[in-house]
Design an enzyme around this catalytic site. Structure first.
Site, PDB file in Angstrom:
ATOM      1  N   HIS A 172      40.567 -19.281  43.331  1.00  0.00           N
ATOM      2  CA  HIS A 172      40.479 -20.126  44.523  1.00  0.00           C
ATOM      3  C   HIS A 172      39.412 -19.670  45.527  1.00  0.00           C
ATOM      4  O   HIS A 172      39.596 -19.759  46.734  1.00  0.00           O
ATOM      5  CB  HIS A 172      41.843 -20.230  45.223  1.00  0.00           C
ATOM      6  CG  HIS A 172      41.991 -21.514  45.994  1.00  0.00           C
ATOM      7  ND1 HIS A 172      43.085 -21.800  46.771  1.00  0.00           N
ATOM      8  CD2 HIS A 172      41.168 -22.591  46.103  1.00  0.00           C
ATOM      9  CE1 HIS A 172      42.958 -22.992  47.326  1.00  0.00           C
ATOM     10  NE2 HIS A 172      41.790 -23.494  46.928  1.00  0.00           N
ATOM     11  N   CYS A 220      45.457 -20.325  51.556  1.00  0.00           N
ATOM     12  CA  CYS A 220      45.030 -19.589  50.358  1.00  0.00           C
ATOM     13  C   CYS A 220      43.644 -18.949  50.420  1.00  0.00           C
ATOM     14  O   CYS A 220      43.503 -17.726  50.376  1.00  0.00           O
ATOM     15  CB  CYS A 220      45.081 -20.519  49.156  1.00  0.00           C
ATOM     16  SG  CYS A 220      46.715 -21.201  48.821  1.00  0.00           S
TER      17      CYS A 220
END
Length: 573
Positions: free
Chosen positions: A152, A96
């Site tokens: 994130h 990610c």
């Protein structure tokens, strides 16, 4: 010579799926369509800067889109891709944070210090503040910028938040994994908190709304309240289809015939996301944006096969540097494309979107030297050759060193125990431990991961630390040529040496107990003070090699909170 074991599967079955007949060298599986006469009237430069919608999905496998032969229904993605340009030589990162950081900065993760793992919720770490971000460049070019979805990229202090990094508005989660309805995220036993934010505030009132629907509705609202005469950039980072596997029941019902429960839930989430993209596209048309818009669709990494995803027929999965971890689904849909309805085999990497989109926006790139991305719009729109000839997938000095690697195996110029991967032209090199390396087909049988788990597994052992593939001729990475072509291995190792000289120290600080949501009203959010931030920003050394610091006031404070946290946990238990 490698030996492959086939269990519970036959060549006839492979042919029936169409994988053995899939010619990767053909320019398209769909015939090119002649250029629309109306397109000839388009000027070489757009009359106005285009509206840009960037859609990023989470953990969607390479196989998990209709036009890649999937059993999952994605009619919207299939149509948008068919009418635009499919990117079939498109690369992302295996997890990610690295993909998101490279999209936002246009730089390899070795140049931002984020080359190891992800940014974890309790780490005092975020996207380096000296990096000029993509939305900041678009703001400079006069764009209104909005983010919806998963960030994130760190949040330990307010300066790290999306609204401080170039976005005018933000609705979404700061961490990497939340419940789709309650927005709770647990970073270990007892370390749980709420994570849905509106701007810089906690969005408690949105709890209970399925995130895929919520995010699509927010995009609709943004478009409805903005003027199509003014350029807009919307970054839609869906949480879907990352775990937990949650979907409205009506979508699961469509796949009730799927024997594998994880695959069934996963498929429902993909189809739900597809409908959300349909609603976004409809809103672009309804409010007058579509004719001057560019829609980019991208996955963030390979699918997680343990959780229903499939990267078949590619090797590997999420978290690996095999093609199944780094080759992504990607396409561009836009009325402004000159050569539509085709498949492009131009080499494209996720870092390329930064200079490509800033150039489309008529922004200034002269004050952001050293980008690793290229402007690939001519390759996408006109079918010209890509300016990109190589990709550094990564160099991670902190990842567990391969047991059988050595400097000797790397011709004395590279320690092959270090996890690294690079592609130059048609060649791809991997060193160290690239990650789980099996070929895993779609998980459609009830007993998966039983017999199908062992469908095809490398059985000659992994007592090695160097692999070389001609990725153009062998996209499934079945034939390791490292022994036959030591000359190519040495050349690519020299490229790794070159890149490694430009790398900055890894930023991977220890977790801090002060980040616990219990100290922040029950929600994940910024927790470091200005004094804290100054100290932690100086910690650029890798966590594993950092020497112990002398006792100081902040160290004593950390110790206090650590003890307090232990007591809280004990009381809960």
């Amino acid at each position: 010579m490698a030996v492959y074991a086939l269990t519970g599967f036959s060549i006839v079955s492979l042919l029936s799926f169409g994988y053995l007949s899939w010619d990767w060298m053909k320019p398209s599986l769909v015939a090119d369509v002649a250029t629309d006469p109306m397109e000839k009237s388009l000027p070489s430069a757009f009359a106005r800067p285009p509206h840009i919608i960037f859609i990023l999905t989470d953990d969607q496998g390479y196989h998990d889109v209709g036009y890649h032969g999937s059993d999952i229904q994605t009619p919207t993605l299939d149509r948008l891709a068919a009418e635009g340009v499919k990117l079939e030589n498109y690369y992302i990162q295996p997890i990610c944070t690295p993909s998101r950081s490279q999209l936002i900065t246009g730089r390899y993760q070795i140049h931002t210090g984020l080359q190891h793992s992800i940014i974890r919720p309790r780490q005092p770490n975020c996207l380096p503040l000296d990096q000029v971000t993509l939305p900041q460049k678009l703001q400079e070019a006069g764009y209104s910028t909005h983010m919806v979805g998963k960030w994130h990229l760190g949040f330990y202090k307010k300066e790290c938040l999306p609204t401080r990094r170039g976005f005018d508005t933000f609705l979404g989660s700061l961490t990497g994994n939340v419940d789709y309805y309650t927005y709770d995220n647990c970073d270990g036993p007892g370390v749980c908190g709420y994570d849905l934010h509106e701007g810089e505030d906690v969005a408690w009132d949105q709890s209970g709304k399925y995130s895929t629907f919520l995010y699509a509705q927010r995009v609709n609202k943004i478009l409805a309240s903005h003027s199509p005469k003014e350029p807009i950039f919307i970054y839609v980072a869906f949480q879907a289809v990352h775990t937990p596997l949650q979907s409205p029941k009506e979508y699961i019902y469509r796949y009730r015939s799927m024997g594998n429960v994880a695959r069934r839930k996963y498929a429902a989430m993909v189809t739900c996301m597809d409908e959300a993209v349909k609603n976004i596209t409809w809103a672009l048309k309804k409010y007058g944006y579509y004719d001057n818009s560019v829609i980019v669709f991208s996955t963030d990494n390979g699918g997680q096969t343990f959780s229903g995803g499939s990267n078949w027929p590619l090797r590997g999965r999420k978290g690996t540097y095999w093609e199944g971890g780094v080759r992504g689904i990607g396409f561009v849909h836009s009325p402004l494309i000159k050569r539509k309805r085709r498949t492009s085999w131009a080499l494209v990497h996720i870092t390329d979107w930064y200079p490509t989109l800033v150039s489309l926006a008529r922004g200034n790139l002269s004050n952001v030297p050293g980008l690793d991305g290229y402007n690939v719009w001519p390759a996408i729109s006109e079918g010209k050759e890509s300016p990109r000839t190589e990709i550094l997938h990564n160099i991670d000095p902190l990842y567990n060193h391969a047991k059988y690697g050595s400097l000797e195996d790397g011709f004395g110029i590279w320690n092959t125990a270090v996890q690294a991967s690079i592609r130059v032209g048609e060649w791809k090199l991997l060193t160290g431990d690239p990650g789980y390396s099996d070929w895993i087909p779609p998980q459609t049988l009830t007993n998966f991961p039983g017999s199908w788990w062992n469908l095809e597994r490398l059985t000659d052992g992994l007592r090695k630390s160097v692999w070389l593939f001609n990725i153009t001729a062998d996209p499934y990475e079945r034939y390791d040529l490292s022994d036959q072509r030591p000359d190519v291995v040495r050349t690519l190792l020299m490229r790794l040496v070159h890149y490694n000289r430009t790398a900055i120290p890894v930023r991977y600080p220890a977790e801090n107990p002060r980040a616990h949501p219990d100290f922040n009203g029950g929600a994940w959010g910024p927790w470091a003070s200005e004094d804290d931030a100054e100290e932690w920003e100086g910690m650029g050394e890798p966590l594993k090699s950092r020497n112990k610091k002398k006792k100081c006031k902040i160290c004593k404070l950390r110790s206090f909170f650590r003890k307090l946290n232990t007591r809280l946990m004990s009381n809960r238990i």
